[in-house]
Motif scaffolding. Structure first.
Motif, short mmCIF file in Angstrom:
data_model
loop_
_atom_site.label_atom_id
_atom_site.label_comp_id
_atom_site.label_asym_id
_atom_site.label_seq_id
_atom_site.Cartn_x
_atom_site.Cartn_y
_atom_site.Cartn_z
N ILE A 102 0.83 -1.21 0.00
CA ILE A 102 0.00 0.00 0.00
C ILE A 102 0.86 1.25 0.00
O ILE A 102 0.71 2.15 -0.84
N VAL A 103 1.79 1.33 0.95
CA VAL A 103 2.59 2.55 1.12
C VAL A 103 3.54 2.76 -0.05
O VAL A 103 3.65 3.87 -0.59
N SER A 104 4.24 1.71 -0.47
CA SER A 104 5.24 1.85 -1.53
C SER A 104 4.61 2.30 -2.84
O SER A 104 5.07 3.28 -3.46
N VAL A 105 3.59 1.61 -3.27
CA VAL A 105 2.99 1.94 -4.56
C VAL A 105 2.21 3.25 -4.48
O VAL A 105 2.21 4.04 -5.43
N ALA A 106 1.58 3.51 -3.35
CA ALA A 106 0.87 4.78 -3.19
C ALA A 106 1.84 5.95 -3.31
O ALA A 106 1.56 6.95 -3.97
N LEU A 136 -4.67 -1.43 -4.42
CA LEU A 136 -5.59 -0.37 -3.97
C LEU A 136 -5.18 1.01 -4.48
O LEU A 136 -5.96 1.67 -5.18
N PRO A 137 -3.98 1.51 -4.18
CA PRO A 137 -3.61 2.83 -4.70
C PRO A 137 -3.48 2.84 -6.22
O PRO A 137 -3.72 3.87 -6.85
N LEU A 138 -3.10 1.71 -6.81
CA LEU A 138 -2.96 1.66 -8.26
C LEU A 138 -4.31 1.85 -8.94
O LEU A 138 -4.40 2.52 -9.98
N LEU A 139 -5.35 1.28 -8.37
CA LEU A 139 -6.69 1.40 -8.96
C LEU A 139 -7.30 2.78 -8.69
O LEU A 139 -7.90 3.38 -9.59
N THR A 140 -7.15 3.27 -7.48
CA THR A 140 -7.78 4.57 -7.16
C THR A 140 -7.11 5.73 -7.90
O THR A 140 -7.78 6.69 -8.27
N ILE A 141 -5.81 5.64 -8.15
CA ILE A 141 -5.12 6.74 -8.83
C ILE A 141 -5.51 6.79 -10.31
O ILE A 141 -5.24 7.78 -11.00
N MET A 142 -6.14 5.72 -10.81
CA MET A 142 -6.57 5.71 -12.20
C MET A 142 -7.97 6.27 -12.39
O MET A 142 -8.52 6.26 -13.49
N GLY A 150 -10.22 14.65 -11.68
CA GLY A 150 -10.78 15.58 -10.71
C GLY A 150 -10.53 15.26 -9.26
O GLY A 150 -10.14 16.13 -8.48
N GLY A 151 -10.74 14.02 -8.86
CA GLY A 151 -10.62 13.71 -7.44
C GLY A 151 -9.79 12.49 -7.13
O GLY A 151 -9.87 11.94 -6.03
N ARG A 152 -8.94 12.06 -8.07
CA ARG A 152 -8.23 10.80 -7.86
C ARG A 152 -7.16 10.90 -6.76
O ARG A 152 -6.90 9.92 -6.07
N VAL A 153 -6.56 12.07 -6.60
CA VAL A 153 -5.55 12.21 -5.56
C VAL A 153 -6.17 12.06 -4.19
O VAL A 153 -5.69 11.29 -3.34
N TRP A 154 -7.28 12.78 -3.95
CA TRP A 154 -7.94 12.68 -2.65
C TRP A 154 -8.56 11.30 -2.44
O TRP A 154 -8.56 10.78 -1.32
N ALA A 155 -9.08 10.71 -3.52
CA ALA A 155 -9.64 9.36 -3.40
C ALA A 155 -8.55 8.37 -3.00
O ALA A 155 -8.77 7.48 -2.16
#
Length: 241
Positions: A38-42, A172-178, A182-187
């Motif tokens: 989570i932390v590394s890829v995020a 998790l971070p890989l999917l949410t950053i995609m 508009g709001g992917r950073v906060w998501a």
């Protein structure tokens, strides 16, 4: 007297925690692997997202981080557990040799170990004799080294578990950053914070520690890593997401 010896042997299993300890070890490693993923890829995808809005670039960086991290975790776990397995096998071999060459000395040693665990001298002597007749190698390996002769560490399963847990955490971070720009950073920040709170709570429960502190440390560290990498990417890049 057989019941006394059996109870003492079971008490030794509980202290060394053979089966339960090994399961908790792998579970704890899985939680930590997911946390690292989570932390590394995020951190990496947030850094790239801070530099560019191109989803292709972000995806490439995220997938590369996931694959490299999972392979690195697997390789490290394999080497570590292989070393542990070799040490356990060497101890078992040495103990088998001692039992064959010095049975009387090993019996006295077992009696002393049982006495140190609360049995009287007479009871410890009889228990040692009965346990030796039952399975001398198993008893000595368990009480002396905390090793279950039927459950020596498996480096392949450890490597697979580590790689899998890292991958699941990294997704998790890989999917949410995609998500849309508009709001992917906060998501991503919110999703990662929630996931880190869960892994912090789980690791604390496994270690019988306070969940509140573990969750706070985990979330704070992860969020700080994301903010720092996003800020660096923003400064070095040309596009703000």
């Amino acid at each position: 007297m057989t019941d006394v010896a059996a109870r003492e042997h079971e008490h030794g299993d509980m202290e060394t925690g053979d089966g339960l300890s090994n399961r908790l070890t792998w579970l704890r490693a899985g939680v930590l692997g997911a946390n690292d993923g989570i932390v590394s890829v995020a951190g990496i995808v947030m850094g790239v997202a801070g530099a560019t809005a191109d989803r292709g670039d972000i995806l490439i960086a995220g997938v590369a981080a996931l694959v490299a991290g999972a392979l690195s975790m697997a390789a490290g776990e394999y080497v570590s557990v292989s070393t542990q397995r070799d040490a356990e096998r060497a101890l078992i071999t040495a103990e088998r040799h001692d039992l064959e060459r010095m049975p009387a000395e090993e019996l006295d040693q077992l009696r002393e170990m049982l006495e140190s665990r609360g049995l009287s001298t007479e009871v410890a002597r009889e228990a040692a004799e009965q346990l030796t007749e039952w399975d001398a190698l198993r008893v000595h390996a368990n009480l002396e080294f905390g090793i279950d002769v039927d459950d020596v560490a498996n480096p392949w399963s450890a490597a697979a578990a580590s790689a899998l847990s890292f991958t699941l955490g990294a997704l998790l971070p890989l999917l949410t950053i995609m998500l849309p720009a508009g709001g992917r950073v906060w998501a991503t920040v919110l999703a990662v914070a929630a996931a880190l709170a869960l892994t912090g709570w789980t690791s604390a429960r496994l270690g019988y520690a306070s969940p509140g502190r573990a969750m706070l440390r985990n979330v704070a560290g992860g969020v700080l890593a994301m903010l720092v990498t996003w800020g660096i990417g923003n400064l070095l890049g040309t596009t703000v997401v």
